[in-house]
Design an enzyme around this catalytic site. Structure first.
Site, PDB file in Angstrom:
ATOM      1  N   GLY A 144       0.793  -1.228   0.000  1.00  0.00           N
ATOM      2  CA  GLY A 144       0.000   0.000   0.000  1.00  0.00           C
ATOM      3  C   GLY A 144       0.820   1.271   0.000  1.00  0.00           C
TER       4      GLY A 144
ATOM      5  N   GLU B 135       4.655  -5.684   6.767  1.00  0.00           N
ATOM      6  CA  GLU B 135       4.630  -7.135   6.946  1.00  0.00           C
ATOM      7  C   GLU B 135       6.019  -7.697   7.230  1.00  0.00           C
ATOM      8  OE1 GLU B 135       0.611  -8.143   4.488  1.00  0.00           O
ATOM      9  OE2 GLU B 135       2.483  -8.655   3.519  1.00  0.00           O
TER      10      GLU B 135
END
Ligand SMILES: Cc1cc2nc3c(=O)[nH]c(=O)nc-3n(C[C@H](O)[C@H](O)[C@H](O)COP(=O)(O)OP(=O)(O)OC[C@H]3O[C@@H](n4cnc5c(N)ncnc54)[C@H](O)[C@@H]3O)c2cc1C
Ligand code: SF4
Lengths: 736, 316
Positions: A515, A696
């Protein structure tokens, strides 16, 4: 804007705003409770009706009879939606099971009805009156038992190849003087985000608007339209604030569809929040894995053979957990193989959860590396350094765009006090505590996705950004504002960011840690276009014009930015799209996790004392929000290591601990001290922002670092997550 | 949640009387357990009798040198009371290991004693559960049972009582003071208060229908070292896998009860004479006849190891 050659110097490099540790601009809205979350959109719909979801009470079988009479006559009930009265429904392209089940039931707590009533309490009470007779059928609920029937997963862009082979693994492994062959398991995980899936739906004729909580607006828009058989243009999806997603809100889920169907049936707006006890079984989860890893090395620690096989399960038509991904890229080794197998299970739908693939894959691989280092008599940091590679080991002609992996390892070791570690386990003791220290690598790929944005400039010099990008608590609002402020040369206060609306240009959305880099690049592209239009209107050559301090300057001529919009707002729209830089170069993010744990000698309780993550993820757009992402990910990794597990009832086929009392996630006391260091790095191959994903990376490897630290503390090696005390209590030293 | 009627009781005796006149009625104290269960329709009382505001929230000395803790004293207040901290430290420690600060502010002494099990199947109304629906079967036997009981269990139910406070009260030989619908009062020893599941796991205590708890009475302090050791998967805000409440005297004698293993705080007075001989001897008698499942057999080892650590701590 097409990004097909590595970035050179551009306005972002000024780093007046980008790269600064700014507070999040949406912070005050959240701390004052005024951020409009989906279930609380009193501002858009004054008097909605309430929907309560009924979940299937069996895992597999058929509904024989549904008696709605009592529920229908209960006080306040306006409508009851079931598959029998909802009309023809298609299935979303991202959904494996149907979101409204019946008469066939595909998994436990699959939605089978929505009861709509005047009040929430009435809907809930009436929902209990729905009587359903089921004809259950036997199903497959046990991954280990289903192993024999597992097959090669279907290959696509997301899963990648089912198998890879380089050199001759079997032969090299047979010859290697030092080998390891172990099996590791990871359980099913629940996203367990704070905000449940929630939607408010309103019809206006044949046009539908849903205010919801979703990470990927365009996917939700397309799948909702598809499921209802409507053109996409008739459906609007709005999701400006999201109370956590972790992949659980990547897709259209039952709350959205049922709210839409309920609103149609009741003839008025309806809102639906999935009840907490439904979330674990009704929505998606990270699938369990059984992973076999084999490593062969020379005595000097050079890996000559590396194999990673992973088995996972899913509903028919679903996909695998791609737990072998990182093993294709992380370490050198001439002979290699990876393979995935997929078994059909009748448990709820498996799908992406924070760092799908790498999160469970690294939990296994990085224990294996620790074990192998010990067999070789090598320091675990040194062993990893020795097997670094600067090229894709499966395609050596592809270099990494940037890979400061060794720097992460070395810096982490130095900062954490690694030299104080005893290579022999079970050596350090403080009172009742056995102390262990260990590390693991962090690795997660960087993904490039097309991403669009629209920017508006008004005569006050204010810049408004519109994109369907979402902020799932990550800080998207802030880094997007920073990007626009930097590119347009205005202070942060002059930027307004509007997100999460399908009427805005389609962005990358929030997922796969893609993102931040992609969405800000899309905003950058739109801002560059806006700069050109501003320059044109002011009669400047856009290449010479300098945008800063709210002004546009060429030579000694300076004009206020807003002057360009004196005659009316200027609107520019563009998107970033990518050439083949991610094909010619492997783009990944790297890091190292260091963990110290204390294990109670008597009870075996393992408590983390301190954690350090060193991350290399390209340019860090906002060190403050990036740090929050990483410590959140480390916390989630600690949960995966120590407590998180959806407990499967293999007779009845469902996750039993389906609320937050039963599914434990870490609390503050579990993560007392966390530190994050970002390497000062830019990756010109990734985007004009020179940034990569980081949200992540922080979870990948943490679990293994904790597992290795428990080994270091106790001398007991556990290969089955979560590492709870029952698995090693009887192997701890006696309590005197 | 089903709709229900609500009243505020005027006095403890009136509350008990109201309860007997409204079949299925429930008292509500802090509501932290009852309301959760009502939302899931595990409990569906047609009538609620609010017992707040009846003056049952005081801690007063008794004639024989103990303390009388009102049924409505919050867990937070009880744990913070200086007399409790000095003379009944075990109780304060047990309370503070439970739930969270917010919950303890609402949770009451009586409500804590009467909180219901945390067996996951009990919470899922689609699953058979003899405790929730007598005669429907027990899903936990043969199912997921890591958290559940290892001793005193039955073919009908293997659930545990989740309270930390109750373990301490059992060690302290507390008594539960009640008033019945006919206005009579009685005291029930903690040893007798909670029942084993037998074939009626839905009947959890000695209380008669309508009987209201008015107080918990602590006998004269017994001195000694007070240790409460709660073992859990996460560091805070979790129910015990097992817990040990112990009072150990300088001569090595003492008392011990175990939480997280049975349908009630588990104490075997006869085992306590083994305390000077150490944890293994105690556990042989304390856990004699245990019937763990495959998932929770570790609790047997865990109790013994934890008790050993507790006894070490008491000595040290
Ligand atoms: C998230 C969570 C975590 C928790 N963790 C722990 C933990 O770690 N350890 C622990 O021990 N507990 C824990 N608890 C349980 C908590 O301690 C209980 O919910 C609380 O003590 C109940 O007290 P209450 O006053 O709110 O009871 P209520 O919910 O009001 O009542 C509970 C029951 O007692 C009955 N009742 C109440 N007062 C009387 C009375 N005077 N006479 C007769 N009957 C009465 C009610 O009718 C009801 O059946 C936890 C609870 C939650 C929600
Ligand atoms: S153990 Fe008791 S509470 Fe749990 S399912 Fe069986 S009967 Fe119900």
């Amino acid at each position: 804007m097409k990004f097909d050659t590595p970035a050179t110097t551009n306005p972002i490099d000024r780093l007046k705003v980008v790269g600064q540790p700014l507070d999040r601009i949406d912070g005050p809205l959240k701390t004052t409770g005024t951020a409009p979350y989906a279930y609380e959109r009193h501002d858009v719909v004054a008097d909605p009706a309430y929907g309560h979801v009924v979940g299937a009470a069996i895992a597999k079988g058929r509904i024989q009879r549904m008696d709605l009479a009592a529920a229908r006559h209960a006080p306040g009930v306006l409508a009851i939606v079931t598959a029998a009265n909802a009309g023809t429904l298609d299935k979303g392209s991202f959904n494996t099971a149907r979101l409204l089940g019946g008469p066939d039931i595909e998994h436990y707590h699959q939605a089978v009805a929505l009861v709509v009533a005047e009040s929430f309490e009435q809907a809930r009470a009436a929902a209990e009156l729905v009587r359903i007779d089921y004809a259950p059928e036997p199903g497959s609920f046990n991954l280990r038992a289903a192993a024999g029937s597992a097959t090669l997963p279907h290959e696509n862009d997301i899963t990648g190849p089912a198998e890879t082979h380089v050199g001759d693994f079997t032969e090299a492994f047979a010859r290697a003087p030092v080998t390891l062959d172990e099996t590791y398991t990871t359980p099913d995980h629940s996203h367990a985000m704070m905000e449940p899936h929630a939607t408010l739906a309103q019809w206006d004729g044949d046009r539908l608007t849903v205010w919801t909580s979703n990470q990927m607006i365009a996917w939700a828009n397309a799948d909702l339209a598809k499921t209802l058989g409507l053109p996409k243009e008739k459906v609007r999806v709005v999701s400006p604030f999201i109370g956590g997603g972790f992949g659980g809100k990547l897709f259209l889920r039952a709350d959205v569809l049922l709210a839409a169907l309920g609103a149609r049936a009741a003839g008025r707006p309806v809102k639906v929040a999935l009840q907490r006890p439904l979330i674990a079984n009704n929505t998606t989860h990270r699938p369990a894995t059984i992973q076999r890893i084999r490593l062969g090395a020379e005595r000097d620690g050079t890996i000559t053979a590396i194999a990673h096989e992973s088995l996972s399960g899913d509903l028919k038509g679903g996909g695998p957990e791609t737990a072998v991904n990182q093993t294709r890229l992380l370490y050198a080794g001439r002979n290699r193989m990876t393979a995935m197998r997929l078994a059909v299970l009748d448990l709820p739908e498996g799908n992406a959860m924070r760092a799908p693939g790498e999160a469970p894959g690294m939990m296994a691989l990085e224990i294996a590396m620790d074990e192998m280092a010990e067999k070789l008599g090598l320091d675990p940091v040194e062993f990893r350094i020795r097997n670094d590679t600067q090229v894709d080991p499966e395609n050596p002609q592809r270099p990494f765009s940037s890979r400061p992996f060794i720097e992460c390892l070395r810096l982490g070791a130095e900062r954490f006090g690694w030299s104080a570690r005893s290579p022999r386990p079970g050596q350090r003791r403080e009172g009742q505590w056995l102390i262990g220290m260990a590390m693991a690598a962090a690795f997660r790929n960087n993904l490039l996705m097309k991403s669009g944005a629209r920017v508006r400039l008004d005569k006050a010099g204010r810049v408004t950004v519109e994109t369907d990008m979402t902020d799932i608590g990550t800080g998207s609002y802030t880094i997007i504002a920073q990007t626009a402020a930097e590119t347009m040369g205005v202070p942060m206060e002059q930027v307004v960011v509007r997100l999460g609306d399908s009427e805005f240009p389609v962005s990358a959305g929030s997922g796969g840690q893609f993102g931040a880099n992609n969405a800000t690049s899309g905003v950058y592209a739109a801002c560059v276009k806006l700069r050109e239009e501003v320059a044109r209107r002011l009669g400047f050559n856009s290449r010479e014009a300098e945008f800063s301090d709210g002004e546009v300057r060429v030579g000694n001529r300076t004009i206020a930015l807003g002057a360009a919009a004196a005659e009316g707002e200027i609107v520019a729209e563009d998107f970033i799209e990518y050439g083949d830089l991610d094909k010619t170069h492997q783009q990944s993010t790297f890091g190292a996790h260091f963990v110290e744990v204390a294990v109670d000698r008597a009870t075996g309780e393992a408590r983390i004392r301190r954690m350090l993550a060193v991350c290399a993820a390209g340019r860090i757009l906002n060190p403050k929000s990036a740090r929050s992402q990483v410590i959140g990910a480390m916390t989630m990794g600690a949960g995966a290591a120590l407590m998180e597990e959806l407990a499967v009832d293999t007779r009845r086929g469902f996750f039993v601990n389906h609320d937050l009392a039963g599914y434990e996630v870490p609390v503050h006391a579990d993560v007392p001290h966390q530190e994050v260091i970002f390497l000062d790095e830019t990756d010109p191959f990734s985007s004009p922002m020179k940034a990569k994903g980081v949200g992540e990376l922080g979870i990948c490897g943490v679990g293994a670092a904790v597992a290795n630290a428990i080994y270091s503390a106790t001398g007991v090696r556990i290969r089955d997550y979560p590492i709870t005390l029952d698995k090693y209590l009887d192997r701890l030293p006696d309590v005197a | 949640m089903r709709s229900f009627s609500y009243e505020r009781a005027a006095s403890p005796a009136q509350a008990a009387e109201a309860a007997i006149h409204n079949p299925g009625a429930k008292f509500i104290a802090g509501g932290t357990n009852l309301l959760d269960l009502m939302k899931l329709q595990i409990e569906a009382p047609p009538h609620l009798i609010d017992v707040n505001g009846l003056g049952l929230d005081e801690i007063t000395p008794t004639e024989d040198g103990g303390l009388r803790v009102g049924a409505l004293v919050s867990n937070t207040r009880l744990a913070a009371d200086m007399r409790i901290r000095c003379d009944y430290a075990l109780l304060a420690r047990a309370l503070l290991s439970g739930a969270s600060g917010q919950l303890r502010n609402k949770a009451t002494t009586a409500g804590n004693l009467l909180q219901r099990t945390r067996c996951p199947y009990f919470y899922d109304t689609a699953q058979p559960c003899n405790k929730r629906q007598p005669g429907s079967g027990c899903s936990a036997i043969g199912g997921v049972s890591r958290q559940l009981g290892v001793i005193g269990t039955s073919e009908a139910c293997i659930a545990t009582h989740p309270s930390d406070m109750a373990v301490a009260l059992r060690v302290l030989d507390a008594e539960v003071e009640t008033v019945r619908a006919d206005g009579t009062c009685r005291r029930i020893a903690m040893a007798d208060f909670h029942l084993l599941p037998g074939d009626t796991p839905h009947i959890e205590t000695m209380l008669e229908p309508g009987e209201l708890i008015t107080a918990v009475v602590l006998p004269h302090p017994v001195g000694g070292r007070h240790i409460y050791r709660k073992v859990r998967d996460r560091a805070s805000y979790a129910f015990a896998l097992v817990s040990i409440g112990a009072i150990v005297q300088p001569d090595g004698s003492g008392r011990v009860a175990v939480g997280g293993v049975a349908h009630k705080p588990w104490r075997v007075e006869a085992a306590e004479s083994e305390l000077p001989r150490g944890a293994q001897s105690v556990c042989e008698r304390l856990l004699a006849g245990a019937r763990p499942t495959r998932d929770n057999a570790f609790k047997i080892t865990l109790v013994e190891r934890t008790l050993r650590a507790v006894l070490n701590e008491a000595r040290g």
